[in-house]
Design a protein around this motif. Sequence first.
Motif, PDB file in Angstrom:
ATOM      1  N   UNK A  62       0.821  -1.202   0.000  1.00 55.51           N
ATOM      2  CA  UNK A  62       0.000   0.000   0.000  1.00 55.51           C
ATOM      3  C   UNK A  62       0.863   1.262   0.000  1.00 55.51           C
ATOM      4  N   UNK A  63       1.920   1.274   0.817  1.00 63.93           N
ATOM      5  CA  UNK A  63       2.771   2.455   0.908  1.00 63.93           C
ATOM      6  C   UNK A  63       3.508   2.715  -0.390  1.00 63.93           C
ATOM      7  N   UNK A  64       4.092   1.687  -1.006  1.00 67.86           N
ATOM      8  CA  UNK A  64       4.849   1.877  -2.240  1.00 67.86           C
ATOM      9  C   UNK A  64       3.933   2.220  -3.408  1.00 67.86           C
ATOM     10  N   UNK A  65       2.724   1.682  -3.416  1.00 70.48           N
ATOM     11  CA  UNK A  65       1.769   2.025  -4.462  1.00 70.48           C
ATOM     12  C   UNK A  65       1.405   3.504  -4.380  1.00 70.48           C
ATOM     13  N   UNK A  66       1.101   3.975  -3.188  1.00 71.70           N
ATOM     14  CA  UNK A  66       0.745   5.383  -3.020  1.00 71.70           C
ATOM     15  C   UNK A  66       1.940   6.293  -3.278  1.00 71.70           C
ATOM     16  N   UNK A  67       3.143   5.831  -2.931  1.00 68.51           N
ATOM     17  CA  UNK A  67       4.326   6.660  -3.073  1.00 68.51           C
ATOM     18  C   UNK A  67       4.896   6.702  -4.465  1.00 68.51           C
ATOM     19  N   UNK A  68       4.573   5.680  -5.308  1.00 65.78           N
ATOM     20  CA  UNK A  68       5.151   5.671  -6.655  1.00 65.78           C
ATOM     21  C   UNK A  68       4.172   5.267  -7.739  1.00 65.78           C
ATOM     22  N   UNK A  69       3.521   4.118  -7.594  1.00 65.31           N
ATOM     23  CA  UNK A  69       2.614   3.669  -8.645  1.00 65.31           C
ATOM     24  C   UNK A  69       2.282   2.195  -8.497  1.00 65.31           C
ATOM     25  N   UNK A  70       1.437   1.696  -9.383  1.00 64.09           N
ATOM     26  CA  UNK A  70       0.931   0.335  -9.268  1.00 64.09           C
ATOM     27  C   UNK A  70       2.002  -0.692  -9.633  1.00 64.09           C
ATOM     28  N   UNK A  71       1.892  -1.865  -9.056  1.00 63.66           N
ATOM     29  CA  UNK A  71       2.770  -2.988  -9.370  1.00 63.66           C
ATOM     30  C   UNK A  71       2.151  -4.248  -8.799  1.00 63.66           C
ATOM     31  N   UNK A  72       2.669  -5.402  -9.200  1.00 62.28           N
ATOM     32  CA  UNK A  72       2.252  -6.662  -8.626  1.00 62.28           C
ATOM     33  C   UNK A  72       3.290  -7.124  -7.617  1.00 62.28           C
ATOM     34  N   UNK A  73       2.867  -7.827  -6.571  1.00 61.99           N
ATOM     35  CA  UNK A  73       3.805  -8.257  -5.540  1.00 61.99           C
ATOM     36  C   UNK A  73       3.328  -9.543  -4.892  1.00 61.99           C
ATOM     37  N   UNK A  74       4.295 -10.307  -4.383  1.00 60.19           N
ATOM     38  CA  UNK A  74       3.974 -11.587  -3.770  1.00 60.19           C
ATOM     39  C   UNK A  74       5.010 -11.924  -2.711  1.00 60.19           C
ATOM     40  N   UNK A  75       4.603 -12.174  -1.466  1.00 61.32           N
ATOM     41  CA  UNK A  75       5.573 -12.577  -0.438  1.00 61.32           C
ATOM     42  C   UNK A  75       5.989 -14.029  -0.649  1.00 61.32           C
ATOM     43  N   UNK A  76       7.205 -14.363  -0.267  1.00 64.71           N
ATOM     44  CA  UNK A  76       7.670 -15.748  -0.373  1.00 64.71           C
ATOM     45  C   UNK A  76       7.508 -16.500   0.938  1.00 64.71           C
ATOM     46  N   UNK A  77       7.077 -15.761   1.984  1.00 63.47           N
ATOM     47  CA  UNK A  77       6.799 -16.389   3.274  1.00 63.47           C
ATOM     48  C   UNK A  77       5.516 -15.786   3.824  1.00 63.47           C
ATOM     49  N   UNK A  78       5.185 -16.116   5.051  1.00 66.44           N
ATOM     50  CA  UNK A  78       3.986 -15.613   5.700  1.00 66.44           C
ATOM     51  C   UNK A  78       4.042 -14.098   5.808  1.00 66.44           C
ATOM     52  N   UNK A  79       3.130 -13.374   5.109  1.00 69.50           N
ATOM     53  CA  UNK A  79       3.191 -11.919   5.091  1.00 69.50           C
ATOM     54  C   UNK A  79       2.788 -11.297   6.423  1.00 69.50           C
ATOM     55  N   UNK A  80       2.212 -12.077   7.343  1.00 74.73           N
ATOM     56  CA  UNK A  80       1.847 -11.524   8.645  1.00 74.73           C
ATOM     57  C   UNK A  80       3.073 -11.245   9.506  1.00 74.73           C
ATOM     58  N   UNK A  81       4.217 -11.791   9.132  1.00 75.25           N
ATOM     59  CA  UNK A  81       5.449 -11.578   9.882  1.00 75.25           C
ATOM     60  C   UNK A  81       6.460 -10.784   9.049  1.00 75.25           C
ATOM     61  N   UNK A  82       5.949  -9.966   8.165  1.00 74.64           N
ATOM     62  CA  UNK A  82       6.785  -9.251   7.210  1.00 74.64           C
ATOM     63  C   UNK A  82       7.122  -7.858   7.754  1.00 74.64           C
ATOM     64  N   UNK A  83       8.272  -7.714   8.425  1.00 78.35           N
ATOM     65  CA  UNK A  83       8.711  -6.408   8.927  1.00 78.35           C
ATOM     66  C   UNK A  83       9.538  -5.703   7.856  1.00 78.35           C
ATOM     67  N   UNK A  84       9.334  -4.395   7.716  1.00 76.53           N
ATOM     68  CA  UNK A  84      10.025  -3.642   6.671  1.00 76.53           C
ATOM     69  C   UNK A  84      10.104  -2.178   7.066  1.00 76.53           C
ATOM     70  N   UNK A  85      11.018  -1.459   6.446  1.00 75.65           N
ATOM     71  CA  UNK A  85      11.134  -0.006   6.635  1.00 75.65           C
ATOM     72  C   UNK A  85      11.781   0.571   5.392  1.00 75.65           C
ATOM     73  N   UNK A  86      11.445   1.813   5.048  1.00 79.76           N
ATOM     74  CA  UNK A  86      11.962   2.418   3.818  1.00 79.76           C
ATOM     75  C   UNK A  86      12.030   3.931   3.935  1.00 79.76           C
ATOM     76  N   UNK A  87      13.004   4.483   3.229  1.00 81.14           N
ATOM     77  CA  UNK A  87      13.104   5.929   3.027  1.00 81.14           C
ATOM     78  C   UNK A  87      12.832   6.168   1.543  1.00 81.14           C
ATOM     79  N   UNK A  88      11.652   6.669   1.207  1.00 78.02           N
ATOM     80  CA  UNK A  88      11.219   6.853  -0.169  1.00 78.02           C
ATOM     81  C   UNK A  88      11.202   8.339  -0.497  1.00 78.02           C
TER      82      UNK A  88
END
Length: 371
Positions: A62-88
Motif C-alpha cells: 500500500x505504501x509503495x503504491x501510493x508513493x510511486x505507482x501500481x505494481x504486482x507483488x507476492x511474499x515468499x513467506x507468511x506476510x503476517x510476519x513481514x517487517x520492513x522499513x523504507x526511506x522513499x
Amino acid sequence: MVLPVLLNPSRLARPVAMMSGGRRKEPSGMDALRREKMAIAEHGGYGFEPTHGGTSFESMVQAFTAGYGVFGAQPLKDDRKFAWAADLRRTEALTVLHSVYQSSWTIRTLDESPQHLAFFMPHTGSFRLSIGKRTVESGAGHFLMANNHEVGDRVVQGGPHRSDVLFLDWKVVKRVLASLVEKPLSESFDLDPLLDRATQSGQLIGNLLQTIVQGMRGAGPLLSSPLAAAAMSETLAHLVIRFGRHRFSDHLEKKKVSLIAPWHVRRAIDYMHANIAEPLTMTMVADDVGVSLRALQTGFKAFRGTSPAGYLRTIRLQAAREQLRDPTNQQSVREICAIWGFAHAGRFSIIYRSTFGESPRDTRLRAERLR
C-alpha cells in the motif's frame, strides 16, 4: 498469487494487525505508529529514520503504491510476519528507495506500472531478475539495471535484505537517446542488466548513482534543488547509453557521437523538443539559438550525424508513433500524420516502416486491440 494494487494515496503506509481468530483490524493514529516502530526495533534496528514502515506485507504494498505507482507483488513467506522499513524520496524524474526487509518477496510489472529504468544496488541480500530465458543476480561487486517493462519477475532476496533502488523516468532515457543517436527508441532497449563495479563503466555509473542516492536520502540537497536533480537525471541517462551495452552500442561506436555537444546544438535540441508541434523552419531555430544557419547545420552534422531538419523529423516521427500506440487516441493515421508535419501520408508510411519495421496502420491496429 500475485497481489495487484491500485494507486490510492489515502492508503499510504497503513499497517495491518491481526486479531484473535484471524480477523484483521486497522490500528490508527499515534498508537499504530508506535506499534510499527516498536516492531521494527524488535527486528534489528534499521539504522535510519524511515519515511514508511510496517509489520505486514500488505502495508508495504500500500505504501509503495501510493508513493510511486501500481505494481504486482507476492511474499515468499507468511506476510503476517513481514517487517520492513523504507526511506522513499522523489523528484520529477528520479525516485530513490532505501529499504530493509526481513523476508524475501517478488515484484512484477503491470501494464499500468510507471515505466522507468531501475538500478538495483544491494548492501545485504541480493536481487534476481529474469529477462526472457536469462536470469541474472546482483552478486558481490555487481549491480543490476533494467527497464521494468522489459523484464519478468524481480526477486528481493535475503533476510534481512538492505538495498538502494533508483528509478529513472523512462522518458528521460528516450529523450537522451534520440539526441545522441538520431534513432527513436521503438520496442526494446535490450540493455545488458549486469554491471561490474570494477570496470570503468561500472565505476562511472556507480559513482553517479551513489551521489544521487546520498543527495536524496533523508533531507538531501537534491530534494530542494530541482535543476540539479534534473541535470543529474540527464547525465545518468547519458552514461548508461554511452557506457552500457545495448542494441544501440555499435551505432554509437561507429558514429563516434560526442557525449557533450556544443552549446548551440544542445540549445537547438531543447528548442525543438519544446516546440515540436509548431511549424518550425531551421532558420527559426537558428535565430532563436543565436547562430547562423550554416553553423547550426555544421554542428548537427559533426555532433549528431544528421541535419537539424533530420533531427526534427526523427523526434516528430517518434511523437507520431506514441500517438499511434495510444489505444485511447481516436484520431486516424492520416490525422496523426498531419499533426506532426508529414504532409504526404504515403511518404510518411515509407519512412515509418523503415524506422520501426512496421506500417503506421499495423501500429494502430495493435493499439486498437488493447481497447
